[in-house]
Design a protein around this motif. Structure first.
Motif, PDB file in Angstrom:
ATOM      1  N   VAL A 273      72.120 -13.931  63.245  1.00 35.37           N
ATOM      2  CA  VAL A 273      70.867 -13.182  63.064  1.00 35.37           C
ATOM      3  C   VAL A 273      70.977 -11.941  63.927  1.00 35.37           C
ATOM      4  O   VAL A 273      71.063 -12.040  65.165  1.00 35.37           O
ATOM      5  CB  VAL A 273      69.651 -14.028  63.461  1.00 35.37           C
ATOM      6  CG1 VAL A 273      68.380 -13.185  63.368  1.00 35.37           C
ATOM      7  CG2 VAL A 273      69.529 -15.254  62.575  1.00 35.37           C
TER       8      VAL A 273
ATOM      9  N   ARG B 184      65.265  -7.681  61.571  1.00 35.73           N
ATOM     10  CA  ARG B 184      66.105  -8.841  61.881  1.00 35.73           C
ATOM     11  C   ARG B 184      66.756  -9.274  60.581  1.00 35.73           C
ATOM     12  O   ARG B 184      66.070  -9.557  59.595  1.00 35.73           O
ATOM     13  CB  ARG B 184      65.282  -9.983  62.472  1.00 35.73           C
ATOM     14  CG  ARG B 184      64.890  -9.754  63.923  1.00 35.73           C
ATOM     15  CD  ARG B 184      63.882 -10.781  64.414  1.00 35.73           C
ATOM     16  NE  ARG B 184      64.354 -12.153  64.243  1.00 35.73           N
ATOM     17  CZ  ARG B 184      65.125 -12.806  65.130  1.00 35.73           C
ATOM     18  NH1 ARG B 184      65.480 -12.189  66.250  1.00 35.73           N
ATOM     19  NH2 ARG B 184      65.498 -14.061  64.914  1.00 35.73           N
TER      20      ARG B 184
ATOM     21  N   THR C  80      69.552  -8.288  65.241  1.00 31.97           N
ATOM     22  CA  THR C  80      68.314  -7.534  65.468  1.00 31.97           C
ATOM     23  C   THR C  80      68.692  -6.095  65.796  1.00 31.97           C
ATOM     24  O   THR C  80      69.576  -5.844  66.631  1.00 31.97           O
ATOM     25  CB  THR C  80      67.520  -8.142  66.632  1.00 31.97           C
ATOM     26  OG1 THR C  80      67.244  -9.504  66.353  1.00 31.97           O
ATOM     27  CG2 THR C  80      66.227  -7.381  66.845  1.00 31.97           C
TER      28      THR C  80
ATOM     29  N   ARG D  71      69.676 -11.751  58.668  1.00 31.13           N
ATOM     30  CA  ARG D  71      70.512 -12.951  58.740  1.00 31.13           C
ATOM     31  C   ARG D  71      71.611 -12.839  57.689  1.00 31.13           C
ATOM     32  O   ARG D  71      71.345 -12.556  56.523  1.00 31.13           O
ATOM     33  CB  ARG D  71      69.681 -14.198  58.486  1.00 31.13           C
ATOM     34  CG  ARG D  71      70.502 -15.492  58.515  1.00 31.13           C
ATOM     35  CD  ARG D  71      69.607 -16.688  58.473  1.00 31.13           C
ATOM     36  NE  ARG D  71      70.379 -17.923  58.547  1.00 31.13           N
ATOM     37  CZ  ARG D  71      69.893 -19.066  59.023  1.00 31.13           C
ATOM     38  NH1 ARG D  71      68.634 -19.124  59.457  1.00 31.13           N
ATOM     39  NH2 ARG D  71      70.642 -20.143  59.056  1.00 31.13           N
TER      40      ARG D  71
END
Length: 477
Positions: free
Chosen positions: A95, A45, A97, A47
């Motif tokens: 964010v 993940r 993933t 950001r």
């Protein structure tokens, strides 16, 4: 490695027996790196801020995620891009993933994004503000694009969920105020695919034919109940905003409660604070309309009675000033009686005069008199018949006159002396030469004889010289 401090360079690569580091191909090394990265970072993940976002013709999306110190490339395959909850834009913090992988063709690593979310409420509001400014710059929110609402729409189209409380509130409020025909286009108002369904519903209402099986609405209401900004996000999508702004039917936006604001509200012709308020804006109160109609009917009857009464009073006043009918028509009736008595006498007199005229003219119409007049007319016609001798004499005189004029014209012909041996001198370009000075100035001359022309050239001594092509031409005196 060798323990020697310095190993000399060799020209040819050789595999030493027992060497535990054989040479690898570039593809083998790239494959090994790819396996290592994917095994170590199979789920991550990240950001970061979106930069350089682009969607290619195949449907795949390419972008970069960055912070203040580093950048990593990313890719969203076509199947994943279609299911994102929002449209990625540059400058939005998200964010992501997915999984890390390498791209051997360029010797770089990248993240294959499987899910993308906004990084908090601030990022969502930033995306909303960016989209609002971009659409406003296109003029989709301008006031001059707004359409007035119809006073009493015959058909109202409602775009909302068919199972929620919103449609019941709208129908109940319309029933209380003014029963109107309602056409509901059921859509999702939240979640994946909601924005596309709402936009398709608005465009579908706009594309309806006025005389189709389903009546075309005179007014469209886009409605949804209250919720968080995530719940209302479908009405901030660009597809919905463009569909509402481009609709030729007036649109009322009733999304959320009074404090909720979406981009659909800016694009609509009118914004309602609640769906119930949208129903109140759509139609007037039926009782007020009936009361107003009764009041207008009473006022119209009162005005008509007042006008009739005043017209009757003016008619009576005018009638009192008019004289009696026998006084107005008495002289005309008397004159008519007088003319009626004179008419038979006049007709009898006119008939007697006509008979006298006919008797007087009958004597001149006897056959012997007519025959005598025809004989005299025949004699006058014979006297004026054409005489050939006179015409032949006139023709002979005219021929003699033409012969005299022709002889005179032949005597004045400038070409006639040329037959006696004379010639006249002219310039090469046209014109007549009459003096020696003009001949010297011209230089090149043309001699005109009865049977043709001869070109000549004047020399300095004044004696002409002839062209080589015509050596036997006469000299110019």
């Amino acid at each position: 490695m060798s323990d020697l401090p310095f190993e000399p360079q060799r020209l040819l690569a050789e595999e030493a027996p027992g060497d535990n580091s054989p040479a690898m191909s570039v593809s083998e090394l790239s494959g090994a790196l790819k396996r290592s990265v994917e095994e170590r970072f199979g789920h991550v993940r990240v950001r970061g801020e979106i930069s350089g976002f682009k969607r290619v013709a195949s449907g795949h999306c390419y972008l970069a995620l960055k912070d203040d110190k580093a950048v990593i490339d990313g890719v969203i395959w076509k199947g994943t891009a279609g299911g994102l909850a929002f449209r990625p834009e540059d400058g939005i913090e998200v964010v992501a993933t997915g999984r890390l992988t390498t791209y051997p063709g360029r010797s770089k690593y990248q993240i294959v994004i499987e899910r993308m979310e906004l990084a908090g409420q601030g990022a969502l509001m930033q995306l909303l503000d960016q989209r609002r400014r971009a659409l406003a710059a296109e003029g989709l929110f301008d006031r001059d694009r707004k359409q007035p609402l119809p006073f009493l729409p015959g058909v109202i189209g409602v775009v909302t969920s068919p199972t929620g409380a919103v449609i019941r509130d709208i129908l109940h409020r319309l029933e209380d105020r003014c029963p109107t025909r309602v056409v509901v286009w059921p859509v999702l108002v939240q979640g994946e695919g909601a924005a596309d369904q709402v936009a398709a519903a608005v465009r579908g209402f706009d594309a309806m034919a006025p005389d189709g099986p389903v009546p075309r609405p005179d007014l469209v209401i886009v409605a949804r109940g209250g919720g968080s900004i995530e719940d209302l996000w479908a009405f901030n999508e660009e597809a919905v905003v463009r569909a509402v702004a481009g609709c030729s039917i007036p649109v009322i936006s009733a999304v959320g409660h009074e404090t909720d604001t979406t981009l659909c509200d800016f694009a609509a012709d009118v914004r309602a604070p609640t769906p119930t308020a949208a129903a109140e804006m759509a139609v007037p109160v039926r009782g007020d309309l009936l009361s107003g109609l009764r009041e207008l009917g009473v006022r119209a009857a009162r005005c008509a009675n007042r006008y009739r009464e005043r017209a009757g009073e003016r008619l009576e006043a005018t009638a009192r000033r008019l004289p009696a009918p026998d006084r107005l028509l008495g002289p005309q009736q008397q004159r008519m009686d007088d003319l009626g008595e004179r008419l038979p006498r006049g007709l009898s007199r006119r008939l007697a005069v006509a008979r006298g005229d006919l008797a007087h003219a009958a004597g001149a119409l006897r056959p012997p008199l007519l025959k005598a007049r025809l004989a005299r007319a025949g004699e006058r016609l014979a006297a004026v018949r054409f005489r050939p001798a006179l015409i032949e004499a006139r023709l002979a005189d005219a021929e003699a006159q033409v012969q005299r004029l022709w002889r005179l014209a032949e005597g004045l012909n400038p070409e006639r002396p040329l037959a006696k041996g004379y010639a006249w001198v002219g310039r090469r370009g046209g014109g007549v030469v009459t003096t020696a000075a003009q001949a010297k100035a011209a230089g090149a001359l043309t001699l005109h004889f009865a049977d043709g022309t001869v070109d000549a050239r004047v020399e300095r001594g004044g004696r002409p010289s002839y062209s080589p092509e015509e050596p036997e031409q006469p000299s110019l005196l």
